[in-house]
Design a protein around this motif. Sequence first.
Motif, PDB file in Angstrom:
ATOM      1  N   THR A 109      53.769  49.967  48.688  1.00 29.02           N
ATOM      2  CA  THR A 109      52.963  49.698  47.493  1.00 29.02           C
ATOM      3  C   THR A 109      53.781  49.328  46.253  1.00 29.02           C
ATOM      4  O   THR A 109      53.218  48.964  45.240  1.00 29.02           O
ATOM      5  CB  THR A 109      52.111  50.941  47.168  1.00 29.02           C
ATOM      6  OG1 THR A 109      52.931  52.083  47.288  1.00 29.02           O
ATOM      7  CG2 THR A 109      50.913  51.060  48.071  1.00 29.02           C
ATOM      8  N   GLY A 174      44.473  48.773  35.397  1.00 32.82           N
ATOM      9  CA  GLY A 174      44.827  48.619  36.805  1.00 32.82           C
ATOM     10  C   GLY A 174      43.602  48.529  37.714  1.00 32.82           C
ATOM     11  O   GLY A 174      42.462  48.775  37.301  1.00 32.82           O
ATOM     12  N   THR A 175      43.871  48.160  38.975  1.00 36.40           N
ATOM     13  CA  THR A 175      42.817  48.088  39.987  1.00 36.40           C
ATOM     14  C   THR A 175      42.113  49.436  40.103  1.00 36.40           C
ATOM     15  O   THR A 175      40.908  49.508  40.327  1.00 36.40           O
ATOM     16  CB  THR A 175      43.440  47.739  41.356  1.00 36.40           C
ATOM     17  OG1 THR A 175      44.328  46.640  41.173  1.00 36.40           O
ATOM     18  CG2 THR A 175      42.396  47.397  42.381  1.00 36.40           C
ATOM     19  N   ALA A 176      42.914  50.496  39.941  1.00 37.04           N
ATOM     20  CA  ALA A 176      42.368  51.851  40.080  1.00 37.04           C
ATOM     21  C   ALA A 176      41.165  52.020  39.156  1.00 37.04           C
ATOM     22  O   ALA A 176      40.079  52.422  39.592  1.00 37.04           O
ATOM     23  CB  ALA A 176      43.446  52.870  39.739  1.00 37.04           C
ATOM     24  N   HIS A 201      43.468  50.986  51.469  1.00 32.52           N
ATOM     25  CA  HIS A 201      44.236  51.842  50.558  1.00 32.52           C
ATOM     26  C   HIS A 201      43.575  53.229  50.426  1.00 32.52           C
ATOM     27  O   HIS A 201      42.429  53.335  50.004  1.00 32.52           O
ATOM     28  CB  HIS A 201      44.274  51.152  49.195  1.00 32.52           C
ATOM     29  CG  HIS A 201      45.348  51.630  48.278  1.00 32.52           C
ATOM     30  ND1 HIS A 201      45.967  52.836  48.408  1.00 32.52           N
ATOM     31  CD2 HIS A 201      45.927  51.046  47.204  1.00 32.52           C
ATOM     32  CE1 HIS A 201      46.872  52.980  47.463  1.00 32.52           C
ATOM     33  NE2 HIS A 201      46.871  51.899  46.715  1.00 32.52           N
ATOM     34  N   THR A 240      40.195  42.920  50.672  1.00 31.43           N
ATOM     35  CA  THR A 240      41.458  42.341  50.198  1.00 31.43           C
ATOM     36  C   THR A 240      41.640  41.018  50.960  1.00 31.43           C
ATOM     37  O   THR A 240      42.446  40.945  51.893  1.00 31.43           O
ATOM     38  CB  THR A 240      42.627  43.312  50.484  1.00 31.43           C
ATOM     39  OG1 THR A 240      42.488  43.837  51.826  1.00 31.43           O
ATOM     40  CG2 THR A 240      42.645  44.477  49.522  1.00 31.43           C
ATOM     41  N   PHE A 245      45.144  44.726  52.901  1.00 30.31           N
ATOM     42  CA  PHE A 245      46.023  45.898  52.763  1.00 30.31           C
ATOM     43  C   PHE A 245      45.511  46.977  53.677  1.00 30.31           C
ATOM     44  O   PHE A 245      44.373  47.403  53.570  1.00 30.31           O
ATOM     45  CB  PHE A 245      46.055  46.430  51.325  1.00 30.31           C
ATOM     46  CG  PHE A 245      47.088  47.511  51.184  1.00 30.31           C
ATOM     47  CD1 PHE A 245      48.410  47.195  50.911  1.00 30.31           C
ATOM     48  CD2 PHE A 245      46.747  48.846  51.400  1.00 30.31           C
ATOM     49  CE1 PHE A 245      49.380  48.197  50.836  1.00 30.31           C
ATOM     50  CE2 PHE A 245      47.722  49.846  51.326  1.00 30.31           C
ATOM     51  CZ  PHE A 245      49.034  49.518  51.038  1.00 30.31           C
ATOM     52  N   ASP A 273      39.644  42.583  45.879  1.00 34.66           N
ATOM     53  CA  ASP A 273      40.892  43.137  45.337  1.00 34.66           C
ATOM     54  C   ASP A 273      42.000  42.115  45.620  1.00 34.66           C
ATOM     55  O   ASP A 273      42.447  41.969  46.747  1.00 34.66           O
ATOM     56  CB  ASP A 273      41.160  44.493  46.023  1.00 34.66           C
ATOM     57  CG  ASP A 273      42.485  45.109  45.611  1.00 34.66           C
ATOM     58  OD1 ASP A 273      43.215  44.500  44.813  1.00 34.66           O
ATOM     59  OD2 ASP A 273      42.791  46.220  46.099  1.00 34.66           O
ATOM     60  N   TYR A 275      45.244  41.829  44.855  1.00 32.12           N
ATOM     61  CA  TYR A 275      46.373  42.555  44.272  1.00 32.12           C
ATOM     62  C   TYR A 275      47.731  41.879  44.389  1.00 32.12           C
ATOM     63  O   TYR A 275      48.591  42.095  43.551  1.00 32.12           O
ATOM     64  CB  TYR A 275      46.444  43.963  44.891  1.00 32.12           C
ATOM     65  CG  TYR A 275      46.772  43.922  46.372  1.00 32.12           C
ATOM     66  CD1 TYR A 275      45.843  43.448  47.288  1.00 32.12           C
ATOM     67  CD2 TYR A 275      48.009  44.324  46.844  1.00 32.12           C
ATOM     68  CE1 TYR A 275      46.143  43.376  48.630  1.00 32.12           C
ATOM     69  CE2 TYR A 275      48.320  44.258  48.189  1.00 32.12           C
ATOM     70  CZ  TYR A 275      47.385  43.784  49.066  1.00 32.12           C
ATOM     71  OH  TYR A 275      47.688  43.695  50.385  1.00 32.12           O
ATOM     72  N   THR A 302      45.505  42.535  38.929  1.00 32.33           N
ATOM     73  CA  THR A 302      46.389  43.559  38.355  1.00 32.33           C
ATOM     74  C   THR A 302      47.777  42.971  38.126  1.00 32.33           C
ATOM     75  O   THR A 302      48.159  42.012  38.798  1.00 32.33           O
ATOM     76  CB  THR A 302      46.493  44.756  39.333  1.00 32.33           C
ATOM     77  OG1 THR A 302      47.393  45.729  38.817  1.00 32.33           O
ATOM     78  CG2 THR A 302      46.987  44.355  40.717  1.00 32.33           C
ATOM     79  N   SER A 304      50.264  45.062  38.586  1.00 34.46           N
ATOM     80  CA  SER A 304      51.080  46.090  39.243  1.00 34.46           C
ATOM     81  C   SER A 304      52.052  45.523  40.267  1.00 34.46           C
ATOM     82  O   SER A 304      53.103  46.111  40.508  1.00 34.46           O
ATOM     83  CB  SER A 304      50.190  47.133  39.915  1.00 34.46           C
ATOM     84  OG  SER A 304      49.558  47.915  38.935  1.00 34.46           O
ATOM     85  N   LYS A 305      51.700  44.406  40.923  1.00 33.38           N
ATOM     86  CA  LYS A 305      52.636  43.811  41.891  1.00 33.38           C
ATOM     87  C   LYS A 305      53.456  42.721  41.228  1.00 33.38           C
ATOM     88  O   LYS A 305      54.647  42.585  41.492  1.00 33.38           O
ATOM     89  CB  LYS A 305      51.871  43.192  43.073  1.00 33.38           C
ATOM     90  CG  LYS A 305      51.130  44.184  43.913  1.00 33.38           C
ATOM     91  CD  LYS A 305      52.034  44.880  44.906  1.00 33.38           C
ATOM     92  CE  LYS A 305      51.214  45.942  45.574  1.00 33.38           C
ATOM     93  NZ  LYS A 305      51.792  46.631  46.649  1.00 33.38           N
ATOM     94  N   ARG A 312      49.898  49.451  33.658  1.00 29.75           N
ATOM     95  CA  ARG A 312      48.483  49.799  33.828  1.00 29.75           C
ATOM     96  C   ARG A 312      47.574  48.730  33.229  1.00 29.75           C
ATOM     97  O   ARG A 312      46.678  49.027  32.429  1.00 29.75           O
ATOM     98  CB  ARG A 312      48.130  51.177  33.231  1.00 29.75           C
ATOM     99  CG  ARG A 312      48.881  52.353  33.750  1.00 29.75           C
ATOM    100  CD  ARG A 312      49.139  52.367  35.234  1.00 29.75           C
ATOM    101  NE  ARG A 312      47.972  52.516  36.112  1.00 29.75           N
ATOM    102  CZ  ARG A 312      47.839  51.828  37.251  1.00 29.75           C
ATOM    103  NH1 ARG A 312      48.741  50.950  37.651  1.00 29.75           N
ATOM    104  NH2 ARG A 312      46.806  52.021  38.010  1.00 29.75           N
TER     105      ARG A 312
END
Length: 461
Positions: A109, A174-176, A201, A240, A245, A273, A275, A302, A304-305, A312
């Motif tokens: 991740t 973030g995706t979260a 995930h 995804t 994922f 998603d 991502y 996001t 994040s990647k 965030r």
Amino acid sequence: MEVDEASWLHLEPRTGETLRGALERTLREAILSGALREGVKLPPSRALAREFGVSRGVVTDAYEQLEAQGFLVTRPRAATLVAPIARRDADRHQQEPPAATPRYDFTPTTPDVSLFPLSHWLGAVQHVARHVPRATLGYGEPQGERALREALADHLGRTRGVIADPEQLLIVQGTAQGVDLILRVLLTRGASRFAVEDPSHTAQHHRIRALGFELLPQPVDDHGLVLSGLDADADAVLVTPAHQFPAGCVLSGERRRELLAWSRKSDGLIIEDDYDSEFRYDREPVRTLQGLAPENVVHIGTVSKTLVPALRLGWLVVPPSLIEEARRAKGLIDDFSPALDQLTLAEFLRRGHYDRHVRRARKVYRARRDRLIATLETWLPELSIEGVAAGVHLLLRLPDGVDDGAIAEAARRARIAVSPLSSFLLTPAASGGLVIGYGSLQESAIEEATRALAQVIRTQI
Ligand SMILES: Cc1ncc(COP(=O)(O)O)c(C=O)c1O
């Protein structure tokens, strides 16, 4: 600690207690409870005495007493400090020491955070700090800063074929938070059944269940999410499509059509998603589902990647029929995302740093991926490798019946971090695998790391 900071301490002698005894007890209790932490400076005795209306000698006596008991450290001509050993009780409850850091980290991740172009980010931060309108420093718009929504609408249209009006974009942490927010919107609409890819995930499983939804696992094969059996009563499905994922496959054209047909027929919402799609190596990026059916899809992106998880920052592109509810949900969760960070990302995009970074990082990851595949093929030629076309992880399939959890555990003992496929599965499967991330490993270390992992696998199959 200034005297006014200590004003919450109250000196209330108990029956028969002297002033010195009461002060000593009050300070000791504050230290033991953790309110006065190790290293905190206490006020000078003269100032504290004035505050409590006692003679200075009462305070110096109490300080000396506490020093003798090991709670304080007094130093000539310097402030009195709370001693390091003061919280003996609390220390006793401390957790076990952290697990040894892995020698080789194949966690799927995490991107390579050392690639993040910090100096360019700082340049954008400085620009924003200098030019930010004062009004932006107050309470902001739940939907997000207009400048970022506009920059993202351009970027997503250009790079991912997303049909994104800034009015339909919503900035999240973030995706979260994006998934959590959509779940809340669905909840207020009376939804209760939520389909996910199996595997997927694990954090999303927890999030979906935590809000009381029934989780409906849908299998995944080489073409992505398998739709047959997808309940017409499912209220939404999280997918995804660009790089499943963790299995790594791409949702095929036929499956995309089936998924969109399901959504239109059952009025189920598709949550896309997206991502890690910017890191695609062997073919052109696949267009987003949102670009094909903007009314049926919530698209989530996001940084994040592409940049780093610590920012965030993420976004939703929401169908017009849902945007007002999504905006309200964001307001309820946290009012709005930090405005200065949003403006910094907008500036970072505007200056072209985002595109340049993605292009550079893609080359780096591609080289690491190629090295990883070559090494796996050399040392474990009989095992098949899947999901290599994008992202920063791939899937190494293990022979049927081999316990991937046991292999991951054996690797952990050899200080190699790798995730078993089974840890992402909701329904046990006959064939296991290892989800191998190459985001955090330098290219020069990949061969050695992969060989070490291959040796562990050899002993188990
Ligand atoms: C499937 C998937 N989606 C999204 C993310 C990113 O999540 P976030 O944006 O909350 O950091 C990850 C990170 O590992 C992921 O594996």
